[in-house]
Design an enzyme around this catalytic site. Structure first.
Site, PDB file in Angstrom:
ATOM      1  N   CYS A 182       9.148   3.964  -6.865  1.00  0.00           N
ATOM      2  CA  CYS A 182      10.266   3.134  -7.339  1.00  0.00           C
ATOM      3  C   CYS A 182      10.731   3.559  -8.727  1.00  0.00           C
ATOM      4  O   CYS A 182      11.937   3.592  -9.006  1.00  0.00           O
ATOM      5  CB  CYS A 182       9.882   1.655  -7.313  1.00  0.00           C
ATOM      6  N   ASN A 183       9.805   3.903  -9.609  1.00  0.00           N
ATOM      7  CA  ASN A 183      10.186   4.401 -10.929  1.00  0.00           C
ATOM      8  C   ASN A 183      10.921   5.737 -10.804  1.00  0.00           C
ATOM      9  O   ASN A 183      11.935   5.984 -11.477  1.00  0.00           O
ATOM     10  CB  ASN A 183       8.948   4.597 -11.810  1.00  0.00           C
TER      11      ASN A 183
END
Length: 342
Positions: free
Chosen positions: A149-150
C-alpha cells in the site's frame, strides 16, 4: 456470467474489505472463505458489519473445492502465501495480496523479507499488480502480485515523473503517513489504543522498510538505471488512509502537467487543481487516489502529495480491479463506491 470467487485469509482486514467490495459486484459470487484459526465460524461473528450478507461458513483451505472456483484472492501473510499458492491447481487464476510475488528477483525478496523464496516457478509467472501501469500483462496473467500500500501511493505520485525524466532522479524524498490498519489485524502492543492514540512516530527509519524493495525495482526499471528514493514512513492514529508527500527537484508546472497527462484517462486517479493538496478523508473507503502538486518556495523544486485508502486502492480494491481484468469484466465493477465522509 457469474464468476465463483474464493478468498483465503478472509478473517483479516483485507479479506473483509474484499467481501465488502465483491458484495456490490454484479458478476461475482463468493463461493468459499477460508480462515484456518476461525474455521467453522460464520463471517458475521468475525466481522459484524457484514452480517447483512449471505456468505459461506469459514473453512480451512483444504476444504475448498478449487475445481468450482474461477479466481482466488489470497490474503495471507507473506511466506505462508507462497507455500499455499504453489500448491493450488495450475489453471486457477490468483490475485495475491501478500508480498510474496511482488519482487521479481528472488535475491531481493530474501534481502527484504529475510527468507528464501520457495515458489520460484510461480514467481516467474507473476505480474506486478499496479493496475494503471500493467493492464495488458494483468489481463493475460494467471497470477497477479498486489503491490504494497505504501509502494502504490508513492508510485502513483512519482512514476510518470521518473518515466518522463522531468525530475532529478538522485534527489527524491518521500515522507509517508500510514494508518494503523496497514499493520494488519494481529495483536501488537504498539498498536493498542493507549500506545497509539494521541501521537505519531516514524518507523523503519534509514531505509529498512520492506516496500523500498518495490520502489527500487519499479523506479530503476523505469529509469533504466538505479534509482533510490529517501523514504521515511510514519504511523498515524487513524484507521484508514495513506498520505505521501514527495519532495522533488524539477519545475512544478511541468511536474503537474506531466501527471495530468499521465492520468487524464484514469477513472480512479484524480488530479487536483494546481496548488491544492489532498486529504485522506476525501478517499476513505474508496478506490480513488487523489494527487496534488505545489511549487516549493525554493526555485525549481516541487511538492507532490498523493493519498489513497490503504485497504481499498492500496490493497483489496486494487486486487478487485486486477481480478476484473483477469476475468474479462469492466475494470470498475464493484469499485465505484463513493468515499465515506465525514
Amino acid at each position: 456470467m457469474t464468476h465463483n470467487i474464493a478468498i483465503l485469509g478472509a478473517s483479516g482486514y483485507t479479506g473483509a474489505e474484499l467481501v465488502r467490495l465483491i458484495a456490490t459486484h454484479p458478476n461475482m459470487k463468493i463461493a468459499a472463505l477460508s480462515a484456518d484459526r476461525k474455521a467453522g465460524m460464520v463471517m458475521a461473528d468475525v466481522f459484524p458489519h457484514l452480517r447483512h450478507l449471505s456468505l459461506p461458513t469459514l473453512c480451512t483451505i483444504d476444504e475448498i473445492d478449487f475445481s468450482t472456483v474461477d479466481l482466488c484472492f489470497c490474503a495471507l501473510p507473506h511466506k505462508t502465501s507462497q507455500q499455499v499458492i504453489a500448491a493450488l491447481p495450475a489453471p486457477l487464476k490468483i490475485v495475491d495480496l501478500s508480498a510474496d510475488f511482488r519482487l521479481r528477483d528472488p535475491a531481493a525478496y530474501e534481502k527484504w523479507y529475510g527468507n528464501a523464496h520457495s515458489a520460484l516457478a510461480q514467481q516467474d509467472e507473476a505480474v506486478y499488480g499496479l493496475t494503471e501501469f500493467y493492464r495488458d500483462e494483468i489481463t493475460a496473467a494467471r497470477l497477479v502480485a498486489g503491490t504494497g500500500c505504501n509502494a502504490a501511493t508513492g508510485q502513483f505520485a512519482l512514476r510518470p515523473l521518473i518515466a518522463n525524466a522531468v525530475i532529478d532522479l538522485d534527489d527524491i524524498i518521500l515522507d509517508l503517513k500510514c494508518a494503523v490498519s496497514g499493520a494488519g489485524r494481529s495483536l501488537k502492543e504498539n498498536l493498542l489504543h493507549a500506545e497509539l492514540s494521541e501521537g505519531t512516530n516514524a518507523y523503519a527509519v534509514g531505509g529498512t522498510h520492506r516496500h523500498l524493495g518495490e520502489f527500487d525495482q519499479e523506479f530503476s526499471r523505469l529509469a533504466r538505471r538505479p534509482v533510490k528514493v529517501q523514504f521515511t514512513p510514519h504511523l498515524i492514529p487513524a484507521n484508514r488512509g495513506i498520505l505521501a508527500t514527495c519532495y522533488v527537484k524539477g519545475d512544478a508546472q511541468i511536474v503537474y502537467d506531466t501527471l495530468c497527462t499521465a492520468y487524464a484517462d484514469e477513472v480512479f486517479i484524480h488530479m487536483l487543481p494546481f496548488g491544492a493538496t489532498p486529504s485522506t478523508h476525501d478517499v476513505r473507503g474508496s478506490n480513488f487516489c487523489h494527487i496534488g502538486v505545489t511549487a516549493d518556495r525554493i526555485e525549481n523544486r516541487a511538492i507532490v502529495v498523493a493519498t489513497l485508502d490503504n485497504l481499498t486502492k492500496g490493497s483489496s480494491g486494487q486486487a478487485l480491479q486486477n481480478a476484473n481484468l483477469m476475468l474479462g469484466e469492466d475494470e470498475t465493477e464493484g469499485l465505484m463506491l463513493a468515499p465515506l465522509f465525514p
